[in-house]
Design a protein around this motif. Structure first.
Motif, PDB file in Angstrom:
ATOM      1  N   GLY A   1       0.940  -1.161   0.026  1.00  0.00           N
ATOM      2  CA  GLY A   1      -0.040   0.142   0.122  1.00  0.00           C
ATOM      3  C   GLY A   1       0.807   1.071  -0.111  1.00  0.00           C
ATOM      4  N   PRO A   2       0.192   2.351  -0.103  1.00  0.00           N
ATOM      5  CA  PRO A   2       0.898   3.593   0.002  1.00  0.00           C
ATOM      6  C   PRO A   2       1.738   4.091   1.156  1.00  0.00           C
ATOM      7  N   ASN A   3       1.476   3.423   2.219  1.00  0.00           N
ATOM      8  CA  ASN A   3       2.096   3.720   3.675  1.00  0.00           C
ATOM      9  C   ASN A   3       3.534   3.666   3.628  1.00  0.00           C
ATOM     10  N   CYS A   4       4.193   3.028   2.586  1.00  0.00           N
ATOM     11  CA  CYS A   4       5.650   2.974   2.648  1.00  0.00           C
ATOM     12  C   CYS A   4       6.228   3.733   1.653  1.00  0.00           C
ATOM     13  N   GLY A   5       5.574   4.678   0.982  1.00  0.00           N
ATOM     14  CA  GLY A   5       6.174   5.719   0.295  1.00  0.00           C
ATOM     15  C   GLY A   5       6.466   5.393  -1.287  1.00  0.00           C
ATOM     16  N   GLN A   6       5.331   4.659  -1.787  1.00  0.00           N
ATOM     17  CA  GLN A   6       5.305   4.424  -3.290  1.00  0.00           C
ATOM     18  C   GLN A   6       4.011   5.044  -3.859  1.00  0.00           C
ATOM     19  N   SER A   7       4.051   5.184  -5.128  1.00  0.00           N
ATOM     20  CA  SER A   7       2.935   5.337  -5.959  1.00  0.00           C
ATOM     21  C   SER A   7       1.740   4.420  -5.701  1.00  0.00           C
ATOM     22  N   THR A   8       0.461   5.034  -5.856  1.00  0.00           N
ATOM     23  CA  THR A   8      -0.595   4.080  -5.741  1.00  0.00           C
ATOM     24  C   THR A   8      -1.421   3.855  -7.277  1.00  0.00           C
ATOM     25  N   ASP A   9      -0.450   4.362  -8.301  1.00  0.00           N
ATOM     26  CA  ASP A   9      -1.202   3.946  -9.454  1.00  0.00           C
ATOM     27  C   ASP A   9      -0.978   2.524  -9.736  1.00  0.00           C
ATOM     28  N   ALA A  10      -1.890   2.133 -10.766  1.00  0.00           N
ATOM     29  CA  ALA A  10      -1.854   0.713 -11.113  1.00  0.00           C
ATOM     30  C   ALA A  10      -0.551   0.317 -11.711  1.00  0.00           C
ATOM     31  N   ALA A  11       0.075   1.004 -12.297  1.00  0.00           N
ATOM     32  CA  ALA A  11       1.365   0.732 -12.871  1.00  0.00           C
ATOM     33  C   ALA A  11       2.325   0.521 -11.901  1.00  0.00           C
ATOM     34  N   GLY A  12       2.386   1.214 -10.689  1.00  0.00           N
ATOM     35  CA  GLY A  12       3.283   1.250  -9.728  1.00  0.00           C
ATOM     36  C   GLY A  12       3.093   0.533  -8.689  1.00  0.00           C
ATOM     37  N   ARG A  13       2.084  -0.645  -8.638  1.00  0.00           N
ATOM     38  CA  ARG A  13       1.622  -1.426  -7.441  1.00  0.00           C
ATOM     39  C   ARG A  13       2.425  -2.720  -7.549  1.00  0.00           C
ATOM     40  N   SER A  14       3.272  -2.992  -7.907  1.00  0.00           N
ATOM     41  CA  SER A  14       4.350  -4.031  -7.765  1.00  0.00           C
ATOM     42  C   SER A  14       5.635  -3.445  -7.766  1.00  0.00           C
ATOM     43  N   TYR A  15       6.395  -4.680  -6.820  1.00  0.00           N
ATOM     44  CA  TYR A  15       7.792  -4.134  -6.593  1.00  0.00           C
ATOM     45  C   TYR A  15       8.930  -5.179  -7.094  1.00  0.00           C
TER      46      TYR A  15
END
Length: 137
Positions: free
Chosen positions: A58-72
């Motif tokens: 989720g966004p609580n660890c400092g990343q984008s919430t957009d669909a393209a950015g939802r994986s690491y």
């Protein structure tokens, strides 16, 4: 009265002991975990890991919430830990790519005779991971 109290305490300890999970061993977690959604977790005995296409928590660890950015995809470390209300497993720690805030991903593990299975609580329902002890490098 004291004897009755001691007997009740002994019974309670026996009852609680039956439901306790055995601690996981490194041999049960090290290896390559392949996700049914294409994710991949490479877990090494030295406490390092590589995560590929893993759903972020989720966004609580400092990343984008957009669909393209939802994986690491990237490096992580791991430790034994238990996600609240779940079975024992391991926790992956890594730095969020956008802000370098700490991120945590949990893998809940179900050891089985012929291998191990698990899931990431933040994944959509039905996504599971299966471990093979194969190549870890």
């Amino acid at each position: 009265m004291t004897a009755l109290f001691l007997a009740l305490m002994a019974a309670l300890l026996i009852y609680l002991g039956r439901d306790r999970e055995e601690p996981l061993a490194t041999a049960e977690v090290a290896g390559v975990w392949q996700g049914s959604d294409g994710g991949r977790l490479t877990v090494r005995a030295d406490g390092t890991a590589d995560l590929e296409r893993v759903t972020r928590p989720g966004p609580n660890c400092g990343q984008s919430t957009d669909a393209a950015g939802r994986s690491y995809t990237g490096p992580a470390t791991w430790v034994y830990d238990t996600y609240p209300d779940e079975r024992p497993g391991i926790r992956f720690d890594y730095q969020g790519p956008a802000t370098a805030k700490p991120c945590k991903i949990y893998l809940v593990i179900f050891p089985e005779k012929d291998g191990a299975k698990g899931f990431l609580p933040q994944d959509p329902p039905g996504v599971s991971y299966v471990r093979s002890a194969g190549q870890q490098n």
